[in-house]
Design a protein around this motif. Structure first.
Motif, mmCIF file in Angstrom:
data_model
loop_
_atom_site.group_PDB
_atom_site.id
_atom_site.type_symbol
_atom_site.label_atom_id
_atom_site.label_comp_id
_atom_site.label_asym_id
_atom_site.label_seq_id
_atom_site.Cartn_x
_atom_site.Cartn_y
_atom_site.Cartn_z
ATOM 1 N N PRO A 34 3.239 4.752 5.984
ATOM 2 C CA PRO A 34 2.459 3.681 6.620
ATOM 3 C C PRO A 34 1.056 3.530 6.030
ATOM 4 N N LEU A 35 0.980 3.184 4.760
ATOM 5 C CA LEU A 35 -0.300 2.914 4.122
ATOM 6 C C LEU A 35 -0.739 1.493 4.451
ATOM 7 N N ALA A 36 -1.989 1.198 4.151
ATOM 8 C CA ALA A 36 -2.550 -0.111 4.506
ATOM 9 C C ALA A 36 -1.759 -1.252 3.863
ATOM 10 N N GLY A 37 -1.314 -1.082 2.626
ATOM 11 C CA GLY A 37 -0.621 -2.160 1.933
ATOM 12 C C GLY A 37 0.887 -2.124 2.057
ATOM 13 N N ALA A 38 1.435 -1.149 2.809
ATOM 14 C CA ALA A 38 2.891 -1.009 2.881
ATOM 15 C C ALA A 38 3.587 -2.190 3.552
ATOM 16 N N PRO A 39 3.102 -2.697 4.685
ATOM 17 C CA PRO A 39 3.803 -3.841 5.295
ATOM 18 C C PRO A 39 3.866 -5.047 4.365
ATOM 19 N N ARG A 40 2.769 -5.327 3.678
ATOM 20 C CA ARG A 40 2.770 -6.450 2.742
ATOM 21 C C ARG A 40 3.747 -6.184 1.590
ATOM 22 N N ALA A 41 3.778 -4.952 1.098
ATOM 23 C CA ALA A 41 4.688 -4.626 0.000
ATOM 24 C C ALA A 41 6.139 -4.792 0.435
ATOM 25 N N ARG A 42 6.468 -4.325 1.646
ATOM 26 C CA ARG A 42 7.842 -4.484 2.130
ATOM 27 C C ARG A 42 8.203 -5.953 2.292
ATOM 28 N N ALA A 43 7.266 -6.738 2.834
ATOM 29 C CA ALA A 43 7.530 -8.174 2.999
ATOM 30 C C ALA A 43 7.694 -8.856 1.646
ATOM 31 N N ASN A 44 6.845 -8.491 0.679
ATOM 32 C CA ASN A 44 6.948 -9.082 -0.656
ATOM 33 C C ASN A 44 8.264 -8.704 -1.327
ATOM 34 N N ARG A 45 8.654 -7.445 -1.166
ATOM 35 C CA ARG A 45 9.932 -7.016 -1.753
ATOM 36 C C ARG A 45 11.091 -7.792 -1.136
ATOM 37 N N ASP A 46 11.111 -7.913 0.190
ATOM 38 C CA ASP A 46 12.208 -8.615 0.862
ATOM 39 C C ASP A 46 12.230 -10.096 0.461
ATOM 40 N N GLU A 47 11.051 -10.690 0.367
ATOM 41 C CA GLU A 47 10.988 -12.101 -0.020
ATOM 42 C C GLU A 47 11.465 -12.290 -1.457
ATOM 43 N N GLU A 51 2.116 -6.014 -8.389
ATOM 44 C CA GLU A 51 1.668 -5.704 -7.030
ATOM 45 C C GLU A 51 2.629 -4.726 -6.362
ATOM 46 N N LEU A 52 3.936 -4.945 -6.544
ATOM 47 C CA LEU A 52 4.912 -3.995 -6.010
ATOM 48 C C LEU A 52 4.772 -2.631 -6.678
ATOM 49 N N ALA A 53 4.555 -2.640 -7.990
ATOM 50 C CA ALA A 53 4.394 -1.380 -8.717
ATOM 51 C C ALA A 53 3.181 -0.615 -8.219
ATOM 52 N N SER A 54 2.095 -1.333 -7.953
ATOM 53 C CA SER A 54 0.885 -0.697 -7.437
ATOM 54 C C SER A 54 1.141 -0.085 -6.061
ATOM 55 N N ALA A 55 1.868 -0.806 -5.220
ATOM 56 C CA ALA A 55 2.190 -0.270 -3.895
ATOM 57 C C ALA A 55 3.081 0.961 -4.008
ATOM 58 N N ALA A 56 4.019 0.940 -4.963
ATOM 59 C CA ALA A 56 4.881 2.110 -5.175
ATOM 60 C C ALA A 56 4.066 3.305 -5.646
ATOM 61 N N ALA A 57 3.088 3.046 -6.516
ATOM 62 C CA ALA A 57 2.223 4.133 -6.992
ATOM 63 C C ALA A 57 1.399 4.713 -5.840
ATOM 64 N N ALA A 58 0.928 3.841 -4.946
ATOM 65 C CA ALA A 58 0.153 4.313 -3.796
ATOM 66 C C ALA A 58 1.017 5.181 -2.880
ATOM 67 N N GLN A 59 2.290 4.801 -2.727
ATOM 68 C CA GLN A 59 3.200 5.605 -1.916
ATOM 69 C C GLN A 59 3.366 7.000 -2.517
ATOM 70 N N TYR A 60 3.559 7.052 -3.839
ATOM 71 C CA TYR A 60 3.766 8.342 -4.489
ATOM 72 C C TYR A 60 2.502 9.202 -4.422
ATOM 73 N N PRO A 94 -3.427 9.155 6.724
ATOM 74 C CA PRO A 94 -2.682 8.064 7.390
ATOM 75 C C PRO A 94 -1.198 8.058 7.048
ATOM 76 N N ALA A 95 -0.850 8.453 5.836
ATOM 77 C CA ALA A 95 0.556 8.416 5.433
ATOM 78 C C ALA A 95 1.425 9.329 6.286
ATOM 79 N N ALA A 96 0.822 10.354 6.895
ATOM 80 C CA ALA A 96 1.600 11.307 7.693
ATOM 81 C C ALA A 96 1.994 10.738 9.049
ATOM 82 N N ARG A 97 1.552 9.519 9.347
ATOM 83 C CA ARG A 97 1.888 8.921 10.640
ATOM 84 C C ARG A 97 3.238 8.217 10.621
ATOM 85 N N ALA A 98 3.967 8.335 9.530
ATOM 86 C CA ALA A 98 5.312 7.760 9.473
ATOM 87 C C ALA A 98 6.169 8.364 10.586
#
Length: 535
Positions: free
Chosen positions: A29-42, A306-315, A397-401
């Motif tokens: 649950p990072l700050a940009g994760a919801p947007r990344a998931r929405a962008n991926r789904d779209e 943008e998706l790649a950046s979000a993936a890097a932030a997740q890692y 924040p990521a530990a709040r998953a």
């Protein structure tokens, strides 16, 4: 005239890119994760429902999706363009639940299969009354596409009446966005009362961002204010860079709200003429189709990084969580090794029993006390490590998953697992002692239990157990004592290492289950690079 590039190499590159996008995960649950998931789904929706099918079969009919906010009159508009009621229209909101696609009977085969919108179940009844129940038993209405045919539809065009994009039902909103992504032509419907609302403008800006073929319909405009509202709406479109978008106005009529769901043919004649020209004029059709397809392809240059950046932030976040666990367990592991060297296990009840051995304490009692003390030392270390991890994760924040915070307790406690490991060490140590004793002359061979007690005391007692080492050497000889101490010491080290490793892995298991890896970032960029090269 620009045409669609449908070379096999491009399709292969696009399919590979699609697979990389589908594999991307953003569970933390990072700050940009919801947007990344929405962008991926779209993006997946556009690739699966529109771009890949369109490039594979450019001769397929154009799909015009009619979208808009609640009460905009989408269903009435579709019914009026077709010339008969094919979609529900009324005053209850939300009115459109199951999306309806209507096409010419000879185009039905293009949409009855899974060519576009493959995740939606097709329902088709050629002769029915609007409002009849068509859902299969247990079918989710949000995942059904009703396909209708009408002779009044021009060949080569299909209209799709989508759910409200601002529906109170979340599934409807998701489906509406998915359907828009499948469109060759976006028909955005708004009303004279709501044309400045944020919802329709979000869709308009998205269409502009993707350079999609776009049409706007200003619906339910009172005849007294047609000129003023049309002028203001046009000014807003121009300001947003959408001044060249075809714009149609539909007057407010009794049929708009309370009638049969059909407007007079004259009310939608200009829009129908535009659509008919679009599909019957080869140049216009090619331009509309190519513009939307190229718009999606061009948008990948910004969306994939943008998706790649979000993936890097997740890692990066996963690494921080992993590092907190490693640091805590490495520290406690080192502390355990130091305590063992210092003879900390031979303390308390274990030390008391050692001093009473063998006169007032049996070998079994002393071994029991040593094993219990060793288990307590390991449990204390694991508990301390877990507390340090919890403290570090509270700051992340990521530990709040939910997968990390809502873990179900294990059926086996750390105390239980550690107890099993330590008792296993004891049994193997006793087997080592028996093997060593068997090598001695039976006439002078000591009791294997006494040998096991002495070597355990030597390994766990540090300086306090010097006497135990001397007694051990007296019973089995200096070489045998040294050999048994080495074997038992290696076994003790392996046991401690295994316990700490097992508990570390237990702590990391929920994070590992999220499957956050470094590869998606590079794979997304590489897939984009290959696609750009093929283009």
């Amino acid at each position: 005239m620009v045409t669609l590039d449908v070379r096999p190499q491009l399709l292969d590159a696009l399919s590979a890119l699609r697979d990389r996008v589908a594999a991307a995960r953003f569970p933390l649950p990072l700050a940009g994760a919801p947007r990344a998931r929405a962008n991926r789904d779209e993006l997946l929706a556009q690739l699966d429902d529109y771009l890949v099918p369109r490039l594979r079969e450019p001769e397929a009919p154009l799909l015009a999706v009619v979208g808009g906010s609640t009460g905009a009159g989408k269903s009435t508009l579709v019914n009026s363009l077709v010339g008969r009621r094919v979609s529900e229209a009324g005053v209850l909101r939300p009115t459109t639940r199951t999306p309806v696609l209507v096409c010419h009977p000879e185009d039905h085969h293009w949409f009855s299969g899974m060519r576009v919108l493959p995740d939606l179940t097709r329902v088709w009844v050629p002769h029915r009354e609007v409002g009849d129940e068509l859902l299969l038993p247990g079918e989710d209405p949000a995942r059904v596409l009703r396909v209708e045919t009408a002779d009044t539809m021009p060949r080569g065009l299909a209209l799709l009446d989508a759910p409200d994009i601002d529906s109170l039902v979340a599934d409807n909103r998701v489906l509406a966005a998915e359907l828009v992504c499948a469109a060759d032509v976006w028909i955005m419907v708004t009303t004279a009362a709501r044309y400045a609302d944020a919802v329709p403008w979000h869709l308009l800006r998205t269409a502009k961002e993707y350079d999609a073929t776009l049409v706007t319909v200003l619906d339910r405009v009172p005849h007294q204010v047609v000129s003023e509202v049309s002028r203001q709406y046009g000014a807003l479109l121009t300001k947003a860079g959408l001044g060249d978008v075809p714009r149609f106005t539909v007057p407010e009529l009794p049929e708009s709200a309370w009638g049969s769901g059909l407007l007079p043919a004259s009310a939608v004649a200009s829009l129908r003429t535009w659509l008919v020209h679009l599909v019957q004029d080869p140049a216009a059709r090619q331009h509309a189709m190519t513009r939307t397809a190229h718009g999606v392809l061009d948008s990948l240059k910004a969306r994939m990084p943008e998706l790649a950046s979000a993936a890097a932030a997740q890692y990066a976040a996963a690494l921080r969580l992993t590092s907190a666990v490693d640091t805590a367990y490495d520290s406690e592991h080192a502390r355990v090794r130091g305590r063992l060297q210092a003879g900390a296990v031979l303390a308390g009840d274990a030390l008391k029993r050692w001093r009473a051995f063998p006169l007032d304490c049996s070998g079994q009692e002393l071994l029991d006390a040593l094993v219990e003390s060793l288990a307590a030392l390991l449990l204390c270390a694991v508990t301390a490590a877990d507390e340090r991890v919890a403290e570090a994760w509270r700051r992340e924040p990521a530990a709040r998953a939910p997968e990390l915070t809502g873990r179900e307790p294990s059926l086996e406690s750390p105390e239980h697992r550690i107890g099993i490991a330590v008792r296993r060490w004891r049994r193997e140590l006793e087997e080592y002692a028996e093997e060593e004793v068997r090598e001695l002359d039976r006439s002078v061979a000591p009791d294997p239990e006494v040998v096991a007690v002495l070597v355990a005391t030597v390994l766990l007692g540090g300086r306090r157990a010097r006497a135990a080492g001397e007694r051990l050497a007296e019973r089995i000889g200096a070489h045998g004592a040294l050999r048994l101490r080495d074997r038992g010491g290696r076994l003790l080290t392996e046991t401690v290492d295994r316990v700490m490793h097992t508990e570390r892995e237990r702590c990391l298991a929920p994070l590992d289950a999220l499957d956050v890896h470094p590869e998606p970032q590079a794979e997304l960029i590489a897939a984009l690079s290959v696609l750009q090269k093929e283009r």
